[in-house]
Write an enzyme that holds these catalytic residues in place. Structure first.
Site, PDB file in Angstrom:
ATOM      1  N   SER A 190      -9.537  -0.817   7.400  1.00  8.83           N
ATOM      2  CA  SER A 190      -9.022  -0.613   6.038  1.00  8.83           C
ATOM      3  C   SER A 190      -8.278  -1.789   5.416  1.00  8.83           C
ATOM      4  CB  SER A 190      -8.117   0.616   6.011  1.00  8.83           C
ATOM      5  OG  SER A 190      -8.881   1.779   6.111  1.00  8.83           O
ATOM      6  N   SER A 246      -9.359   1.418   3.126  1.00 11.09           N
ATOM      7  CA  SER A 246      -8.491   2.231   2.301  1.00 11.09           C
ATOM      8  C   SER A 246      -7.387   1.436   1.593  1.00 11.09           C
ATOM      9  CB  SER A 246      -7.842   3.321   3.142  1.00 11.09           C
ATOM     10  OG  SER A 246      -6.993   2.750   4.138  1.00 11.09           O
ATOM     11  N   LYS A 252       0.860  -1.193   0.000  1.00 17.80           N
ATOM     12  CA  LYS A 252       0.000   0.000   0.000  1.00 17.80           C
ATOM     13  C   LYS A 252       0.891   1.235   0.000  1.00 17.80           C
ATOM     14  CE  LYS A 252      -3.721   1.959   2.917  1.00 17.80           C
ATOM     15  NZ  LYS A 252      -4.560   1.684   4.107  1.00 17.80           N
TER      16      LYS A 252
END
Lengths: 465, 70
Positions: free
Chosen positions: A179, A155, A80
């Protein structure tokens, strides 16, 4: 041999170790897949095939020379884009940090490099791990591989998409209010938020210091435990990191559910916030499957979901505003609209709001963890709804708070999202399994038994170039 | 709420000024008032009435044990 795109880490690792699978050939196949399909999915924010090939060549040479490092040696992964990889930008998917070059690896990056992993690139995120899906950022949002018109969750959006789409067998995400688990559920993969302090946050751009967790997304429970074995460990440079004796998180995977005590946390999705009927039924059905496998299921009750959510949001808002206040004052228009809105919530909390939320957190945590005197794990919903259309901002906002993940950021408990079927529209459904602090091994045990019986993870999205 | 009345706009600009958020656009002022509303809702949702004076926050200042580095 299975399709190279959907090889599990367990399958691939055995083949690589036995010199029946070349890490270079596997990596080349995945690179070709990303190049063919990611233009429509946007999982990668920065794709790094050159680094991947070098990593794969190094791994292959070492393995041929008899120096196998372990189950992630020669295995591709993505990070990420709030996680540092030295020499590459960590942008947080934001114009604010578009030129922010990481000077050192994050702790988890160090671990994965030491394990011989093959780095495929940086993955899309909601801006600063909070605002999404946004269409007004320098990069487009990731899209759901089961249907690109639908939201993929966040996310850790790119991490969920890349794993589900067969671009990588695992990815590393972060979780402050759900997330890792949200994109796992929306994309039909498995993602864990480990116990707070088990995996170091060093080198990860913070959203909210006391709620942030780092965790892996994989396509199987076994693979997830394998990656956590590599990531877990004390880091003296992360003040939240906990020194623990080494644990093999794969140890209980094949133990089954006979005699396991499962607490069914039903009121979170039946009463407090009523789940979409398809999602609610998927969780109820999963409970029945576990019962049929020999688990003892009893209903458990804790505080209303709204209490945990308010606590999570006040803490998250306050801590994140402290981080972003300067930029919000000096360059607010460099944030996406949704991100700016969410950070502004934090401007409205007083010091006493924040401290009282932290005081309530102590009580909530004690109250929740007391349940584990009578049960081994707790099962509840992850998301309350299947994915909505990605272009329906109102629907995305509606489902944002309809979830049962944030409570376990408040309590710091280990919590895993596991696939639990599909909606009539063909979109993934999921459940959540929660354990006592540091009892990830039992969470994985229950997840693995359910996964084997339900067999949802054998299904993969059909991608279009 | 997409557009503010003159009175609300004045109030929002005053609030933004107090927070040092002087570069917010007119559209952001709407967001700021919305944020105030949402924050109030969340504050009200969290029942703190049972807290005793001695109830400590989840994070407290803590020094390392002797011999350990900060």
């Amino acid at each position: 041999m299975s399709d190279l795109a959907y090889l599990s880490i367990a399958e691939a690792s055995a083949l690589i170790r036995g010199k029946k699978l070349s890490p270079v050939e596997w990596t080349q196949a995945l690179i070709a897949r990303v190049e063919r399909y990611d233009g429509r999915l946007n999982a990668f924010l920065r794709f790094t095939p050159d680094i991947a090939l070098k990593d794969a060549q190094r791994a292959e040479a070492e393995i041929i020379a008899g120096n196998w490092r372990g189950p992630l040696h020669g295995v591709p992964y993505g990070l990420k884009d709030i996680i540092d990889y030295a020499g590459l930008p960590t942008t947080a998917h934001s114009a604010i940090l578009k030129d922010n070059i990481a000077t050192a690896d994050a702790f988890v990056t160090q671990k994965l490099r030491a394990a011989g992993g093959v780095f495929m690139g940086k993955l899309s995120t909601h801006e600063f791990a909070i605002g999404g899906p946004c269409f007004d950022l320098p990069w487009p949002p990731a899209r759901n591989p089961w249907n690109r018109d639908y939201f993929c969750g966040g996310s850790s959006s790119g991490a969920g998409v890349a794993t589900a789409a067969g671009f990588v067998p695992f990815a590393i995400g972060t979780d402050t209010g759900g997330s890792v688990r949200n994109p796992s559920t929306m994309c039909g993969v498995t993602g864990i938020k480990p116990t707070y302090g088990l995996v170091s946050r060093r080198g990860v751009f913070p959203l909210a210091f006391s709620l942030d967790h780092v965790g892996p997304l994989t396509r199987t429970v076994q693979d997830n435990a394998t990656v956590l074995n590599v990531l877990a460990g004390h880091d003296g440079l992360d003040p939240g990191s906990v020194a623990r004796p080494g644990t093999d998180y794969t140890a209980l995977l094949k133990k089954g559910l006979q005699g396991v005590r499962i607490g069914w946390l039903k009121h979170f999705y039946h009463d407090d916030i009523k789940a979409d009927p398809q999602m609610g039924a998927a969780v109820d059905d999963a409970i029945k499957v576990m019962q049929n496998l020999g688990a003892q299921v009893t209903e458990v009750k804790t505080l209303p979901l709204s209490q945990f959510q308010a606590c999570n949001r006040i803490i998250m808002g306050s801590e994140s505003y402290a981080i972003h206040q300067k930029w919000l004052r000096e360059r607010p228009q460099d944030y996406g609209d949704i991100t700016r809105q969410r950070f502004l919530y934090g401007a409205m909390y007083s010091a006493s709001d924040y401290i009282n939320a932290l005081r309530m957190r102590t009580k909530f945590t004690a109250d929740f963890h007391a349940l584990f005197a009578d049960v081994d794990v707790i099962v509840t919903a992850s998301a309350h709804d299947p994915a909505c259309r990605i272009d329906d901002q109102e629907a995305c906002e509606f489902i944002y708070s309809r979830q049962a993940r944030a409570p376990f950021n408040v309590t710091g408990s280990p919590a895993i999202a596991v696939p639990a079927g599909f909606s009539k529209e063909g979109l993934p459904l999921g459940i959540q399994i929660v354990g006592a602090p540091y009892n990830e091994a039992t969470v994985y045990r229950v997840g693995a038994a359910y996964e084997t019986e339900a067999a949802w993870t054998a299904q993969h999205p059909v991608l279009q170039a | 709420m997409d557009k503010l009345s003159a009175e609300d706009a004045l109030e929002a600009r005053r609030l933004a000024g107090q927070l040092g958020l002087n570069k917010l656009s007119e559209a952001d002022l709407v967001k700021l008032l919305n944020a105030a509303h949402v924050a109030n809702t969340r504050r009200s949702a969290l029942d703190t009435s049972g807290l005793l004076p001695s109830d400590e926050p989840a994070l407290v200042f803590r020094l390392p044990a002797t011999g350990q580095m900060l």
